[in-house]
Design a protein around this motif. Structure first.
Motif, PDB file in Angstrom:
ATOM      1  N   UNK A   1      29.381  34.628  48.809  1.00 33.61           N
ATOM      2  CA  UNK A   1      30.718  34.194  48.443  1.00 33.61           C
ATOM      3  C   UNK A   1      31.387  33.498  49.616  1.00 33.61           C
ATOM      4  N   UNK A   2      32.608  33.037  49.425  1.00 32.82           N
ATOM      5  CA  UNK A   2      33.347  32.359  50.495  1.00 32.82           C
ATOM      6  C   UNK A   2      33.579  33.252  51.702  1.00 32.82           C
ATOM      7  N   UNK A   3      33.595  34.553  51.488  1.00 28.28           N
ATOM      8  CA  UNK A   3      33.799  35.500  52.587  1.00 28.28           C
ATOM      9  C   UNK A   3      32.467  36.010  53.154  1.00 28.28           C
ATOM     10  N   UNK A   4      31.369  35.316  52.837  1.00 27.55           N
ATOM     11  CA  UNK A   4      30.006  35.665  53.271  1.00 27.55           C
ATOM     12  C   UNK A   4      29.488  36.970  52.694  1.00 27.55           C
ATOM     13  N   UNK A   5      30.162  37.504  51.659  1.00 28.64           N
ATOM     14  CA  UNK A   5      29.648  38.677  50.959  1.00 28.64           C
ATOM     15  C   UNK A   5      28.397  38.253  50.192  1.00 28.64           C
ATOM     16  N   UNK A   6      27.317  39.011  50.345  1.00 24.67           N
ATOM     17  CA  UNK A   6      26.060  38.684  49.681  1.00 24.67           C
ATOM     18  C   UNK A   6      26.089  39.184  48.242  1.00 24.67           C
ATOM     19  N   UNK A   7      25.826  38.271  47.298  1.00 27.52           N
ATOM     20  CA  UNK A   7      25.785  38.607  45.883  1.00 27.52           C
ATOM     21  C   UNK A   7      24.363  38.798  45.381  1.00 27.52           C
ATOM     22  N   UNK A   8      23.392  38.214  46.068  1.00 23.25           N
ATOM     23  CA  UNK A   8      22.010  38.366  45.653  1.00 23.25           C
ATOM     24  C   UNK A   8      21.084  37.507  46.488  1.00 23.25           C
ATOM     25  N   UNK A   9      19.793  37.740  46.309  1.00 19.00           N
ATOM     26  CA  UNK A   9      18.777  36.954  46.993  1.00 19.00           C
ATOM     27  C   UNK A   9      17.683  36.601  46.007  1.00 19.00           C
ATOM     28  N   UNK A  10      17.150  35.410  46.157  1.00 16.08           N
ATOM     29  CA  UNK A  10      16.061  34.924  45.323  1.00 16.08           C
ATOM     30  C   UNK A  10      14.963  34.445  46.259  1.00 16.08           C
ATOM     31  N   UNK A  11      13.774  35.017  46.132  1.00 13.87           N
ATOM     32  CA  UNK A  11      12.665  34.660  47.012  1.00 13.87           C
ATOM     33  C   UNK A  11      11.523  34.057  46.206  1.00 13.87           C
ATOM     34  N   UNK A  12      10.977  32.958  46.737  1.00 16.37           N
ATOM     35  CA  UNK A  12       9.789  32.321  46.188  1.00 16.37           C
ATOM     36  C   UNK A  12       8.694  32.488  47.218  1.00 16.37           C
ATOM     37  N   UNK A  13       7.558  33.016  46.806  1.00 16.81           N
ATOM     38  CA  UNK A  13       6.454  33.283  47.730  1.00 16.81           C
ATOM     39  C   UNK A  13       5.195  32.616  47.183  1.00 16.81           C
ATOM     40  N   UNK A  14       4.615  31.741  47.996  1.00 11.23           N
ATOM     41  CA  UNK A  14       3.379  31.047  47.634  1.00 11.23           C
ATOM     42  C   UNK A  14       2.278  31.583  48.531  1.00 11.23           C
ATOM     43  N   UNK A  15       1.320  32.280  47.941  1.00 15.16           N
ATOM     44  CA  UNK A  15       0.229  32.848  48.699  1.00 15.16           C
ATOM     45  C   UNK A  15      -0.906  31.837  48.815  1.00 15.16           C
ATOM     46  N   UNK A  16      -1.423  31.664  50.002  1.00 15.08           N
ATOM     47  CA  UNK A  16      -2.483  30.687  50.261  1.00 15.08           C
ATOM     48  C   UNK A  16      -3.682  30.978  49.379  1.00 15.08           C
ATOM     49  N   UNK A  17      -4.231  29.933  48.787  1.00 18.60           N
ATOM     50  CA  UNK A  17      -5.426  30.077  47.970  1.00 18.60           C
ATOM     51  C   UNK A  17      -5.194  30.747  46.640  1.00 18.60           C
ATOM     52  N   UNK A  18      -3.940  30.889  46.202  1.00 18.65           N
ATOM     53  CA  UNK A  18      -3.663  31.587  44.950  1.00 18.65           C
ATOM     54  C   UNK A  18      -3.676  30.650  43.753  1.00 18.65           C
ATOM     55  N   UNK A  19      -4.020  29.374  43.977  1.00 21.68           N
ATOM     56  CA  UNK A  19      -4.025  28.457  42.848  1.00 21.68           C
ATOM     57  C   UNK A  19      -5.154  28.777  41.900  1.00 21.68           C
TER      58      UNK A  19
END
Length: 92
Positions: free
Chosen positions: A74-92
């Motif tokens: 938020x504008x006051x730097x309060x954290x509302x959430x986190x979204x992480x994308x993780x690409x593992x090598x060779x996982x295709x």
């Protein structure tokens, strides 16, 4: 075995385990994203810095893991959430 900040010219960063058991990546920086175009630009810059190579499974395979994390604040730097994308090598 090696960590790089893909948004800073593949600059080396170092994992550091704190006394409480949490791991911090020393030297890693954050970018502030205020609109969709800026977010796309940052993601594109990181993708261009990734190392790829040919493997038996894929001619354009990732050679290392990658993590992209968004922290929603938020504008006051309060954290509302986190979204992480993780690409593992060779996982295709």
């Amino acid at each position: 075995s090696q960590l790089f900040d893909l948004l800073r010219g593949r600059r080396r960063v170092v994992p550091c385990e704190r006394r409480n058991g949490l791991v911090t990546i020393m030297g890693l920086e954050e970018d502030k994203v205020t609109d969709l175009d800026k977010g796309r630009e940052i993601i594109g810059r990181g993708l261009k810095s990734r190392m790829t190579g040919k493997t038996g499974a894929n001619a354009h395979s990732s050679r290392g893991h990658a993590v992209l994390q968004f922290t929603i604040k938020g504008n006051d730097d309060q954290i509302f959430g986190q979204l992480s994308f993780i690409d593992l090598a060779g996982s295709e």
